[in-house]
Every structure is written in C-alpha cells, then in structure tokens.
Design a protein around this motif. Sequence first.
Motif, PDB file in Angstrom:
ATOM      1  N   GLU A 228      14.938  18.251  14.203  1.00  0.00           N
ATOM      2  CA  GLU A 228      14.890  17.466  12.970  1.00  0.00           C
ATOM      3  C   GLU A 228      14.724  18.349  11.738  1.00  0.00           C
ATOM      4  N   ILE A 229      13.865  19.357  11.821  1.00  0.00           N
ATOM      5  CA  ILE A 229      13.713  20.215  10.634  1.00  0.00           C
ATOM      6  C   ILE A 229      14.939  21.103  10.457  1.00  0.00           C
ATOM      7  N   LYS A 230      15.642  21.418  11.534  1.00  0.00           N
ATOM      8  CA  LYS A 230      16.886  22.181  11.417  1.00  0.00           C
ATOM      9  C   LYS A 230      17.907  21.409  10.606  1.00  0.00           C
ATOM     10  N   ASN A 231      17.824  20.089  10.693  1.00  0.00           N
ATOM     11  CA  ASN A 231      18.733  19.225   9.954  1.00  0.00           C
ATOM     12  C   ASN A 231      18.085  18.617   8.720  1.00  0.00           C
TER      13      ASN A 231
ATOM     14  N   ASN B  81       0.817  -1.219   0.000  1.00  0.00           N
ATOM     15  CA  ASN B  81       0.000   0.000   0.000  1.00  0.00           C
ATOM     16  C   ASN B  81       0.842   1.256   0.000  1.00  0.00           C
ATOM     17  N   LYS B  82       2.149   1.072  -0.172  1.00  0.00           N
ATOM     18  CA  LYS B  82       3.078   2.188  -0.361  1.00  0.00           C
ATOM     19  C   LYS B  82       3.036   3.184   0.799  1.00  0.00           C
ATOM     20  N   THR B  83       3.003   2.632   2.030  1.00  0.00           N
ATOM     21  CA  THR B  83       3.107   3.505   3.186  1.00  0.00           C
ATOM     22  C   THR B  83       4.440   3.263   3.856  1.00  0.00           C
ATOM     23  N   PHE B  84       4.928   4.253   4.579  1.00  0.00           N
ATOM     24  CA  PHE B  84       6.173   4.084   5.304  1.00  0.00           C
ATOM     25  C   PHE B  84       6.111   4.882   6.581  1.00  0.00           C
ATOM     26  N   ALA B  85       6.939   4.505   7.510  1.00  0.00           N
ATOM     27  CA  ALA B  85       7.050   5.286   8.744  1.00  0.00           C
ATOM     28  C   ALA B  85       8.514   5.308   9.136  1.00  0.00           C
ATOM     29  N   THR B  86       8.990   6.447   9.496  1.00  0.00           N
ATOM     30  CA  THR B  86      10.393   6.558   9.884  1.00  0.00           C
ATOM     31  C   THR B  86      10.561   7.622  10.936  1.00  0.00           C
ATOM     32  N   ARG B  87      11.484   7.405  11.839  1.00  0.00           N
ATOM     33  CA  ARG B  87      11.930   8.425  12.768  1.00  0.00           C
ATOM     34  C   ARG B  87      13.436   8.467  12.638  1.00  0.00           C
ATOM     35  N   ARG B  88      14.015   9.640  12.492  1.00  0.00           N
ATOM     36  CA  ARG B  88      15.432   9.680  12.259  1.00  0.00           C
ATOM     37  C   ARG B  88      16.031  10.944  12.842  1.00  0.00           C
ATOM     38  N   ASN B  89      17.321  10.918  13.046  1.00  0.00           N
ATOM     39  CA  ASN B  89      18.039  12.076  13.531  1.00  0.00           C
ATOM     40  C   ASN B  89      19.112  12.404  12.526  1.00  0.00           C
TER      41      ASN B  89
END
Length: 359
Positions: A349-352, A37-45
């Motif tokens: 996260e948005i700063k990077n 279903n072409k979904t993804f989830a990610t958390r990253r630094n």
Amino acid sequence: IYQSQTAMHRHIARLAQFVPRKAFFSNQARLSCNRSNKTFATRRNFSASQGGQGPIQSQMLKMIALAGAAMATSWGIYYYKNTLKKGEKEDRELTPMGKRNQHFTSKVIMIEPTHFAFNSETAEDNKLCEELPFTEEEIQSKGHELWANYKQTLENAGIKVIPFKQPNEQAVDAVWPDWFLTIKNKWVPEGVFVICPMKCPSRRAEKNPELVKKIMEMRGYKHLIDLSDLEKEGEFFEGKGVAVFDVRNRKLFCNISDRASQKALDTFVEKLNKISTEDWKTVTFTSKDANKDPIYHTDCLFTVFSSHVLVCLDAICKKEDRIKLVDELTNPEKNVDEPYKIMDLTQDEIKNFAANCFH
C-alpha cells in the motif's frame, strides 16, 4: 490515470468534509465517514496493475500519482478547534458543508509544473521513482493535466489555492515543494517561514525568494528560519516530506534518512522552540521498504489526521521504535485529546502512495 485521480479525490473528500457517493470512488475503496466527529476509516488498494491497466500505464502512474497526493504544501500546516482563545476571531473560510475543518488548513500553495520531468539525481535514493518510455512532451502534458485537475478539485472543495510557477527548468521536482514549511498556531502565533536544506542540487534550485517574500507579507509571518547553510555540511531536512506534525500534542515525527539527518532535525527544533511559547518534541525512527531499501521521506509511510494515523509499522526497522511510536500515538497520557486510532498499512500500500496524504 483514473485510479490516480480517484485516490486524489478520496483525500480531498475527507479534507472538505464531504463524501461523493459515486463520482470519485472505485470498487477498490471502502470508506466510512462520521461527519459529526470527523473520523474516517478506509482500507484500499492503490495497485495500478489492477483494473485492466497495462504495465506502461502502471509505470506511468507510479511516476505521476505522487503529484496528486503530495504536491501541495500546507499554509499554516494544521488547525485545531482549541487554537483560538475565547472571543478571538478566526481567519478561515467555510467548507462546502458549512463547517470549519478542524485539522487542515483552508489554504494551500501549489507549484505549477512547467518543466516536469524525470530526475535521475533524486531517483538514486527514491525507489518509488522510475524512468519511463515516454517522450518529454507526453510526460509534461500528462503531469500538467493532473496538476490542473487537482487544483480544480481543491478549489471545488472550498480550499483556496495560491499558485506559483516552477522557478526554472532545472527544478523538475518543484511540483513537490519540500524546500519550505510554514507554521502558525497558538504556540507560534506570529508565524514562521522555514527554508529547508535539500540534499540534491536540483532540488535546491526550487527555492524561490519571490515566494518567500510574498507569503510572509500576505500571511504576516514575523519569523524566518533559513537552514540552507546546513547543505554545506551534508546535513539535510527536506521540509514537509520528512516532517510530519502532530500539532495539538506539539510533536514532530521524522524518519531519519539521507534526506533528514538527526543534526538538521535537532537544529530546526531548537530554533522553533526559541519562538514557540511551549517546546516541541521529536519522535524519530528509521524505515525500509519491502526490498530492504531505506525509505527517504517520512510521508511515504506516515500521515497524521484528526483522529486517525496512517502508518506502515512493518516498514519501521527497530522493534523498540515501533513500540515507542504506537505508544506516542495511542497512550491517553501522551495525547491532549483522544488518542489516535492507527490504520496499519502494508508495504504494498505504501509502495502505491497510500500514505502520501495531506499532513
């Protein structure tokens, strides 16, 4: 540099509907992908100060990482499975997985940075930009190296790249082509090429008549919207940087700032609606970074994918704007298909550049 490239590769892996299991992922990323279903989830630094890198490398990354995340502008912006009428032929290539990507275009335009450099003019309200202790030759060399690697990654993923040279030495930010948009979908079937009003004179120098002519001819765009005259009035709307489209719901999300005025946004949407079979609506807000400085571009904090949205809700100034944004994204009555799942990013996260993705 490694972390910057892995960040780019993660975006491309999703774009092409495949996930390299080892080659492109650092231990800072956790990603789950459901190809059906072409979904993804990610958390990253994306913090460049981690992973054993020194402060100089960290500063360098802040300047050039964005070249990997946002230098290519969409050709046709978005694509959805419901775009084509029954029996209508689709003009798209297959990805390496043999499946059509239902959200992103299969073609992008890239501007080769032949004179890439720090731009003191745009740095006045772009707090993500820093002047670094490197020679012009070092910055140019590394910037071009990243550009070439990114281009190759796209092509390896089945994305067709149409390259253009930087139009002149003064256009040092040309690698991020915010001065134009292209739109062609079932609501704008004849296609439109949009020339956008840019705040800084150095960015206005990026406008390339040769590119406009070639792309309109190649893709058969019948309409041209040129908003350049708004520059004389001090009204600006910097293309893909400030315009985040939700095409299936005909919505345009925009962070109002010195780079995106309400008047310029309204003028663009008014002209777009005259050639669209159905009207588009806008969802606006204002935002600030962790230091309370205004965020200049929408794509610094907000990106729409097929079923997920990346957004830093903490950056949005007004509570009522946050509530409205979440409602527009998650309310089933306001979404044609399934509502979006929100991935709330942090200010760090948005700063990077976590939000600077294809959109």
